[in-house]
Design a protein around this motif. Structure first.
Motif, PDB file in Angstrom:
ATOM      1  N   LEU A   1     -15.541   6.055  -1.955  1.00 36.01           N
ATOM      2  CA  LEU A   1     -15.127   5.209  -1.944  1.00 36.01           C
ATOM      3  C   LEU A   1     -16.152   4.044  -0.509  1.00 36.01           C
ATOM      4  O   LEU A   1     -15.382   4.546   0.240  1.00 36.01           O
ATOM      5  CB  LEU A   1     -13.757   4.299  -1.607  1.00 36.01           C
ATOM      6  CG  LEU A   1     -13.670   2.786  -2.122  1.00 36.01           C
ATOM      7  CD1 LEU A   1     -14.343   2.188  -3.202  1.00 36.01           C
ATOM      8  CD2 LEU A   1     -12.016   2.837  -1.409  1.00 36.01           C
TER       9      LEU A   1
ATOM     10  N   ILE B   1      -9.690   0.338  -5.590  1.00 36.03           N
ATOM     11  CA  ILE B   1     -10.661  -0.119  -4.148  1.00 36.03           C
ATOM     12  C   ILE B   1      -9.013  -0.367  -3.321  1.00 36.03           C
ATOM     13  O   ILE B   1      -7.741  -0.065  -3.153  1.00 36.03           O
ATOM     14  CB  ILE B   1     -10.528  -2.095  -4.564  1.00 36.03           C
ATOM     15  CG1 ILE B   1     -11.986  -1.618  -4.481  1.00 36.03           C
ATOM     16  CG2 ILE B   1     -10.873  -2.770  -2.973  1.00 36.03           C
ATOM     17  CD1 ILE B   1     -12.367  -3.458  -5.153  1.00 36.03           C
TER      18      ILE B   1
ATOM     19  N   ASN C   1     -17.180   0.610   1.305  1.00 35.84           N
ATOM     20  CA  ASN C   1     -16.819  -0.676   2.127  1.00 35.84           C
ATOM     21  C   ASN C   1     -18.139  -0.998   2.262  1.00 35.84           C
ATOM     22  O   ASN C   1     -18.072  -0.809   3.176  1.00 35.84           O
ATOM     23  CB  ASN C   1     -15.330  -0.987   2.411  1.00 35.84           C
ATOM     24  CG  ASN C   1     -15.787  -2.229   2.968  1.00 35.84           C
ATOM     25  OD1 ASN C   1     -16.085  -3.364   3.101  1.00 35.84           O
ATOM     26  ND2 ASN C   1     -13.939  -2.580   4.018  1.00 35.84           N
TER      27      ASN C   1
ATOM     28  N   TRP D   1     -17.875  -3.424  -3.243  1.00 34.07           N
ATOM     29  CA  TRP D   1     -17.292  -2.037  -2.786  1.00 34.07           C
ATOM     30  C   TRP D   1     -18.180  -1.191  -3.512  1.00 34.07           C
ATOM     31  O   TRP D   1     -19.408  -1.530  -4.390  1.00 34.07           O
ATOM     32  CB  TRP D   1     -16.237  -2.090  -3.344  1.00 34.07           C
ATOM     33  CG  TRP D   1     -14.946  -2.961  -2.517  1.00 34.07           C
ATOM     34  CD1 TRP D   1     -14.836  -4.015  -2.236  1.00 34.07           C
ATOM     35  CD2 TRP D   1     -14.252  -2.129  -1.059  1.00 34.07           C
ATOM     36  NE1 TRP D   1     -13.706  -3.785  -1.489  1.00 34.07           N
ATOM     37  CE2 TRP D   1     -13.566  -2.976  -0.675  1.00 34.07           C
ATOM     38  CE3 TRP D   1     -14.050  -1.532  -1.209  1.00 34.07           C
ATOM     39  CZ2 TRP D   1     -12.138  -2.671   0.047  1.00 34.07           C
ATOM     40  CZ3 TRP D   1     -13.504  -0.245  -0.202  1.00 34.07           C
ATOM     41  CH2 TRP D   1     -12.457  -1.501   0.507  1.00 34.07           C
TER      42      TRP D   1
END
Length: 477
Positions: free
Chosen positions: A266, A218, A268, A292
């Motif tokens: 990735l 993350i 969010n 996430w």
């Protein structure tokens, strides 16, 4: 399906009540009306609301007269309550601010056939309930002839802003969508592009990996900017979609036909909704962080193949998402693992009321930043618009088709989906609340070539609560 025509009653300029501020009558005056003069019936069952200025003092009924054009009761339509002798009696309870009846469309109009039914308020059983000289009649159109004049208050849901609301000027239809309903939008046009939900402050980062089974750490810098001035944190523009609406500027790169070129991102997921009420005049649209995911998007023929998982996972889920050229996007929820319906067909809406991730400069270069009370035009569907300042010499009331500058619709500023954006309202300051700018209005052309003048007359309700805007518009051609 049932579509509700929700009335937001704007009395200022519409109703003059019989009592002045000095009057001391024991029973306050009241009034009842339709907000819109015309609505296109696009569903089989339509709930039509009448709105009172004040809560009703007692139970009663509203008498509506019925006028038919190329229609007959029981053949083309019915109502609940039923019509008798070309009138409908709409009951209402005590201490309420609205009443309603149901219009049931039994047949549709054929091409170029004009069919409509009008309902006019004739009487109210309670004393001191006045009927305005305008907005006392509503015309329900079987065909889809563009509405010529209307005032609307989209169902955003108040200062917690639970909904995005898509609105179509020609039909008068609004489509409220809870903002957390979707996360990813898969473009239905020729390009293979994927959008993220900027109303939730989502952000994505290219990990440069091509194997989604590899755990991803993350990265808290993958976020929409917070704060102001020199205190702005995060907000890398590369992590959000290009705010002008150009499909070539999505944060996720174009999906390649070569699988090896498609990277893992990735994601969010931004912030959910909240029920915590803000101070009057403020908004509070964001609740807890939603967490996430990591995703990878491939092609599957002319469709998309989405792979997704938690960042630390070594396995993943996969789903094929079909393109649909009738829509700007097909939407997918990473929370429910389903394709979901959200945006109307691309030629069935013109503007969107929504929280919005824009880019702004606080002095050190552009950063992503969340804007409220934002209005997006349907760039991908073909809507175009431009702004007119009163200082240009023609006020809204006097602006007509002869004042329209058609060349303005070809300007990049008119194509940009932020042409209305937050420009319609003041942002407020340390000693003032946000408010509507009354020095400007907008000229909007929809994909069918209908041209409207549009102005925003409120951003709050009578209690001063944000998330309750009111828009007025008129067809010019």
């Amino acid at each position: 399906m049932k579509k509700s025509i929700l009335g937001f009653f704007v009395f200022l300029g519409l109703v003059t009540l019989g009592c002045s501020e000095e009057d001391n009558t024991s029973t306050p005056a009241n009034a009842v009306a339709f907000v819109n003069s015309s609505v296109n019936v696009v569903q089989d069952n339509t709930t039509v609301n009448l709105v009172f200025q004040n809560p009703t003092a007692a139970a009663g009924s509203i008498t509506l007269s019925v006028t038919e054009v190329a229609t007959a009761y029981g053949v083309d339509y019915t109502t609940v309550p039923a019509a008798q002798n070309s009138t409908v009696e709409v009951p209402f309870a005590a201490n309420i601010t609205s009443a309603s009846f149901t219009f049931n469309r039994l047949v549709e109009a054929t091409e170029e056939q004009i069919k409509n039914v009008s309902f006019t308020i004739m009487a109210v059983s309670l004393a001191q309930v006045e009927i305005p000289t305008i907005t006392h009649t509503i015309q329900l159109n079987f065909d889809e002839a563009p509405i010529t004049l209307a005032t609307k208050s989209p169902s955003i849901g108040g200062p917690n802003v639970p909904n995005q609301v898509y609105f179509d000027f020609s039909s008068g239809v609004e489509t409220p969508v809870e903002r957390t309903k979707w996360d990813l939008g898969f473009f239905g046009g020729n390009e293979f592009r994927v959008a993220i939900n900027g109303s939730l402050k989502m952000a994505v980062k290219n990990t440069e990996l091509t194997d989604i089974t590899v755990p991803v750490a993350i990265d808290n810098t993958v976020a929409v900017g917070e704060g102001g001035g020199s205190g702005v944190s995060n907000g890398n523009p590369a992590y959000v979609d290009g705010p002008n609406g150009d499909i070539a500027l999505t944060a996720i790169q174009a999906v390649s036909a070569t699988d090896a070129d498609n990277k893992v991102y990735l994601v969010n997921l931004g912030f959910g909704l909240t029920n915590v009420a803000p101070n009057v005049g403020s908004v509070n649209p964001y609740g807890d962080a939603r967490g996430w995911k990591k995703i990878r998007v491939l092609r599957s023929g002319n469709d998309y193949k989405l792979q997704y998982a938690n960042p630390e996972a070594t396995t993943f889920s996969e789903v094929t998402i079909s393109k649909n050229s009738a829509f700007n996007f097909t939407f997918f929820s990473l929370m429910t693992n389903q394709v979901v319906a959200a945006e109307p067909q691309k030629d069935k809406w013109d503007i969107l009321f929504t929280p919005f991730t824009n880019l702004t400069n606080f002095g050190s270069g552009l950063v992503s930043y969340a804007f409220q009370d934002f209005i997006v035009t349907n760039r991908k569907g073909g809507t175009r618009a431009y702004q007119v300042l009163n200082s240009a010499g023609v006020a809204y009331a006097d602006f007509s088709l002869t004042n329209v500058v058609t060349a303005n619709f070809d300007l990049e500023t008119s194509v940009d989906q932020r042409v209305i954006g937050s420009n319609w309202r003041n942002g407020g300051g340390p000693t003032s609340l946000p408010s509507v700018r009354d020095d400007r209005f907008y000229v909007v052309k929809d994909v069918a070539g209908n041209i409207y003048k549009v102005r925003f007359v409120a951003m709050s309700n009578a209690a001063g609560e944000r998330g309750n805007p009111t828009v007025e518009y008129q067809k010019l051609n």
